[in-house]
Design an enzyme around this catalytic site. Structure first.
Site, short mmCIF file in Angstrom:
data_model
loop_
_atom_site.label_atom_id
_atom_site.label_comp_id
_atom_site.label_asym_id
_atom_site.label_seq_id
_atom_site.Cartn_x
_atom_site.Cartn_y
_atom_site.Cartn_z
N SER A 21 -1.06 -6.77 -1.84
CA SER A 21 -0.65 -5.70 -2.74
C SER A 21 -1.18 -4.35 -2.25
CB SER A 21 -1.19 -5.99 -4.14
OG SER A 21 -0.84 -4.93 -5.00
N MET A 71 -6.84 4.88 -4.82
CA MET A 71 -5.49 5.34 -5.19
C MET A 71 -5.40 5.55 -6.71
SD MET A 71 -4.33 5.25 -2.14
CE MET A 71 -2.65 5.73 -2.38
N LEU A 73 -4.29 3.13 -8.87
CA LEU A 73 -3.15 2.36 -9.39
C LEU A 73 -1.91 3.22 -9.68
CD1 LEU A 73 -5.21 0.00 -11.74
CD2 LEU A 73 -4.13 -0.66 -9.59
N CYS A 127 -9.24 -4.41 -9.01
CA CYS A 127 -9.26 -3.04 -8.48
C CYS A 127 -10.61 -2.42 -8.86
CB CYS A 127 -8.11 -2.22 -9.06
SG CYS A 127 -8.20 -0.49 -8.59
N LYS A 162 -6.26 -12.43 -8.74
CA LYS A 162 -6.93 -11.79 -7.60
C LYS A 162 -8.32 -11.33 -8.03
CE LYS A 162 -6.29 -8.54 -3.80
NZ LYS A 162 -5.36 -7.60 -3.17
N ASN A 189 -10.48 -8.73 -3.20
CA ASN A 189 -10.04 -7.34 -3.23
C ASN A 189 -11.09 -6.51 -2.48
OD1 ASN A 189 -8.83 -4.83 -3.94
ND2 ASN A 189 -8.04 -5.72 -5.82
N GLY A 240 -8.60 -10.05 3.34
CA GLY A 240 -9.73 -9.17 3.64
C GLY A 240 -10.00 -9.12 5.13
N GLY A 262 -3.23 -6.43 4.55
CA GLY A 262 -2.89 -5.08 4.11
C GLY A 262 -3.25 -4.06 5.17
C1 SIN Z 1 -4.72 1.03 -6.12
O1 SIN Z 1 -3.50 1.05 -6.10
O2 SIN Z 1 -5.35 1.86 -6.75
C2 SIN Z 1 -5.48 -0.04 -5.38
C3 SIN Z 1 -5.34 -1.30 -6.08
C4 SIN Z 1 -6.51 -2.21 -5.92
O3 SIN Z 1 -7.52 -1.86 -5.28
O4 SIN Z 1 -6.46 -3.29 -6.50
#
Ligand code: SIN
Length: 301
Positions: A21, A71, A73, A127, A162, A189, A240, A262
């Site tokens: 993701s 980010m 989310l 997250c 997750k 994560n 990871g 990722g």
């Molecule tokens: C994000 O989109 O902010 C990152 C998502 C995450 O770290 O699970």
């Protein structure tokens, strides 16, 4: 390449590598591109109930061993995501990543993802940098049980949880997910992290801290998968720091039924999926493995 087919519970994938993701999974077209590059499945960007801009810039920075992001989310909201899932699903299996502030919100989002054609949902319980979401919910085993069981009672598709590595016991979190009825756990994560600019005398990211991904976190992820595999009866999906076939083999031998990538897409490009597929096939031929399944967890023997 038939040797690389894997099963995660009742789901079958052509290849063991899945897009994690958060990268190349915001649009249907980018997800299609990932299938064409040898991904066995794609997990979408984490989607919430409403459009969300995320944190202000800077949200992303490179470090010597990977990337640190906060980010926040950002996403267009579930209503806008139907078209993207439909486009991507025409090419391969799509897992809908969702985040919510409570059980009901997770359950609502999961049922929308199911309606759009996602083959499974991945609950973002990890997250590390969004107030009220992710790890703030997923650090509490009781909350995990509650969220997972509510989602399970709302959908028929498999539910993946997750998990966060920012905890004293990822096994306790995994056991909570299993107790709630999760069909698989995904580990890990990002690791909570910070970068400071000495000239500016302040943190680089607007959110101050974020999550570290990339090669530097691989040993942490491998250890988490190893521990989860030995204490759970549901499949573990490893993620990871995987950037080459040796990394993928490490995760599989630690106990991962499949793996996600990722940061490697940022480092090498989408072709990293095909490169790793080819490397794994050569390794399997050389060492007498007929299937990926035969390699899962062998490091425990
Ligand atoms: C994000 O989109 O902010 C990152 C998502 C995450 O770290 O699970």
């Amino acid at each position: 390449m038939g040797k690389l087919k894997v099963a995660v519970g009742k789901l079958n994938f052509e290849f063991p590598g899945i897009v994690a993701s958060g990268i190349m999974d915001e649009t249907g077209d980018s997800m299609v591109r990932m299938f064409k590059s040898g991904a066995g499945a794609v997990v979408t960007k984490s989607i919430g109930s409403k459009p969300r801009p995320g944190h202000s810039n800077p949200t992303f920075t490179e470090v010597e061993c990977g990337y640190v992001n906060a980010m926040g989310l950002p996403n267009p909201g579930i209503d806008m995501f139907e078209k993207e899932i439909k486009t991507a699903s025409s090419e391969g299996p799509v897992i809908g990543s969702i985040f919510g502030g409570d059980e009901k919100e997770f359950a609502y989002l999961a049922s929308r993802m199911e309606e759009f054609g996602a083959v499974a949902v991945e609950l973002n319980l990890s997250c590390p940098h969004a107030a009220g979401y992710g790890a703030e919910i997923g650090s509490d085993p009781e909350m995990i049980v509650s969220v997972v069981s509510e989602v399970k009672s709302s959908v028929d598709i498999p539910v993946w949880a997750k998990l966060t590595p920012n905890t004293s016991s990822i096994q306790a979190l995994g056991r909570a997910a299993e107790k709630g009825g999760a069909d698989a756990v995904v580990a890990i994560n990002t690791l909570k992290a910070m970068v400071i600019c000495p000239e500016l005398r302040k943190p680089v990211l607007s959110n101050k801290f974020g999550g570290l991904s990339g090669p530097g976190i691989k040993p942490v992820g491998v250890r988490a998968v190893y521990d989860l595999y030995s204490s759970l009866n549901i499949p573990v999906i490893g993620v990871g720091g995987i950037t080459c076939w040796r990394d993928a083999a490490e995760y599989i031998m630690a106990g991962a039924s499949a793996y996600q990538m990722g940061s490697a897409i940022g480092i090498t490009g989408p072709e990293v999926f095909n490169e790793i597929n080819e490397g794994l096939v050569s390794f399997m031929k050389e060492h007498g493995y007929e299937t990926v399944k035969e390699m899962v967890g062998v490091a425990h023997e």
